[in-house]
Motif scaffolding. Structure first.
Motif, mmCIF file in Angstrom:
data_model
loop_
_atom_site.group_PDB
_atom_site.id
_atom_site.type_symbol
_atom_site.label_atom_id
_atom_site.label_comp_id
_atom_site.label_asym_id
_atom_site.label_seq_id
_atom_site.Cartn_x
_atom_site.Cartn_y
_atom_site.Cartn_z
ATOM 1 N N ASN A 228 55.003 -9.018 -39.127
ATOM 2 C CA ASN A 228 54.839 -9.929 -39.975
ATOM 3 C C ASN A 228 56.224 -10.404 -40.156
ATOM 4 O OD1 ASN A 228 52.125 -10.139 -40.666
ATOM 5 N ND2 ASN A 228 51.893 -7.728 -42.394
ATOM 6 N N SER A 229 56.344 -11.906 -40.855
ATOM 7 C CA SER A 229 57.693 -12.249 -40.628
ATOM 8 C C SER A 229 58.760 -11.381 -42.579
ATOM 9 C CB SER A 229 58.124 -13.379 -41.063
ATOM 10 O OG SER A 229 58.739 -14.047 -42.098
ATOM 11 N N TRP B 105 61.503 -11.566 -43.958
ATOM 12 C CA TRP B 105 61.202 -13.001 -44.795
ATOM 13 C C TRP B 105 60.395 -13.086 -45.633
ATOM 14 C CZ3 TRP B 105 65.178 -16.212 -46.382
ATOM 15 C CH2 TRP B 105 64.651 -16.978 -47.685
ATOM 16 N N GLU B 106 59.264 -13.576 -45.565
ATOM 17 C CA GLU B 106 58.016 -13.711 -45.985
ATOM 18 C C GLU B 106 57.785 -12.445 -47.013
ATOM 19 O OE1 GLU B 106 54.537 -14.897 -44.163
ATOM 20 O OE2 GLU B 106 55.446 -17.156 -43.348
ATOM 21 N N LYS B 107 58.130 -11.160 -45.864
ATOM 22 C CA LYS B 107 58.299 -10.234 -46.976
ATOM 23 C C LYS B 107 59.073 -9.812 -48.101
ATOM 24 C CE LYS B 107 57.773 -4.631 -46.473
ATOM 25 N NZ LYS B 107 58.497 -4.075 -45.493
ATOM 26 N N GLU C 87 68.291 -11.957 -42.534
ATOM 27 C CA GLU C 87 67.268 -12.318 -42.041
ATOM 28 C C GLU C 87 67.493 -14.256 -41.774
ATOM 29 O OE1 GLU C 87 64.395 -11.568 -40.843
ATOM 30 O OE2 GLU C 87 65.415 -9.404 -41.456
ATOM 31 N N ALA D 11 68.167 -16.106 -38.082
ATOM 32 C CA ALA D 11 67.049 -16.949 -37.664
ATOM 33 C C ALA D 11 68.702 -18.130 -36.859
ATOM 34 C CB ALA D 11 66.248 -17.672 -39.201
#
Length: 286
Positions: free
Chosen positions: A140-141, A143-145, A245, A249
């Motif tokens: 899972n990302s 960044w999203e977490k 993060e 990126a």
């Protein structure tokens, strides 16, 4: 058949090829054209020979074909998914009662799969040749977490401050007793110009936010301020992780641009300019 269907999908093919260097794409297309031309010339003379030796040829080339092998935990077991095998292969059993969404659960199945990965690599390399293996992890990302967790903290902070304003007198002054900059840091983290704002990614975010709200409502009044301090401290940690993060990126994007940029036209023009100036031969002889 699934692999063939995926390779024929235009969107997947374009996404895959977008990561390659332009020179590699041209070389691959050139090789395909050359091989196709050779096969067409030999087609009439090799038809009978190819029919009789098809089985032997397949056995000799199967081990060198490039494909993916995946390992996934499911239904209390770890399975190996091989693109050249018709069905999943059982690797081993997971410990009873393990939860895969916990750090302990992740560690348990990864520990189980490591010997299988090592064995697979050794098996492929034992056939000789230049067989190189890339190990990829589908996760899972982060960044999203981290983004979702930060948004949960933002909402938890608001709920805590509503109760603090209603139940704890002069709580803002009390919050500065041990750390005078805590209140200012909280405002900067959540409401400042550089604070993080993002829409939730997790489909269960609403449920998680509701659980946080219920937790705040059930807290005793004397625990509200300490919980508020912990929220601010955790928000600072998450802000640093989010910035990390973003940095990763940016670095990956820079590497992608450098890798996929077509340098051939520039080099061609450079060599032509050196040749026209009469200094190319001298440079080559240095």
């Amino acid at each position: 058949m699934k692999g063939l269907a995926m390779s024929n999908d235009k969107d997947l093919r374009n996404a895959h090829n977008s990561m390659a260097r332009p020179a590699d794409v041209r070389e691959a297309l050139s090789s395909i054209a050359i091989e196709t031309s050779k096969l067409e010339k030999k087609k009439s003379t090799q038809r009978s020979a190819r029919s009789s030796s098809r089985k032997k040829k397949t056995e000799s080339t199967t081990q060198d074909v490039y494909h993916y092998i995946g390992f996934v935990p499911s239904n209390g077991k770890v399975w190996q998914l091989d693109g050249l095998v018709s069905g999943p292969l059982e690797v081993g059993n997971l410990p009873q009662g393990v939860q895969l969404d916990t750090p302990e659960g992740q560690k348990s199945w990864l520990t189980l799969v490591q010997p299988a990965i090592t064995l697979q690599i050794e098996k492929m390399q034992s056939h000789g040749g230049d067989i190189r293996v890339n190990l990829l992890a589908i996760t899972n990302s982060l960044w999203e977490k981290y983004s979702d967790e930060f948004e949960l903290l933002r909402r938890e902070r608001r709920a805590l401050e509503r109760r603090l304003n209603a139940e704890v007198k002069d709580w803002s002054a009390k919050s500065k007793e041990n750390d005078p900059s805590l209140a200012e840091r909280a405002n900067s983290l959540f409401d400042g110009p550089n604070s993080h704002h993002s829409s939730p990614f997790d489909t269960a975010f609403g449920l998680r936010a509701q659980e946080k709200q219920m937790k705040v409502l059930q807290l005793p009044s004397d625990a509200l301020l300490e919980d508020w301090r912990q929220v601010v401290d955790r928000a600072g940690e998450l802000k640093a992780l989010l910035e990390e993060e973003i940095s990763k990126a940016k670095r990956w994007q820079s590497e992608y641009i450098k890798r996929t940029h077509d340098y051939e036209p520039f080099l061609r023009e450079l060599l032509s300019a050196l040749k026209s100036e009469g200094i190319l031969d001298a440079r080559l002889n240095e």
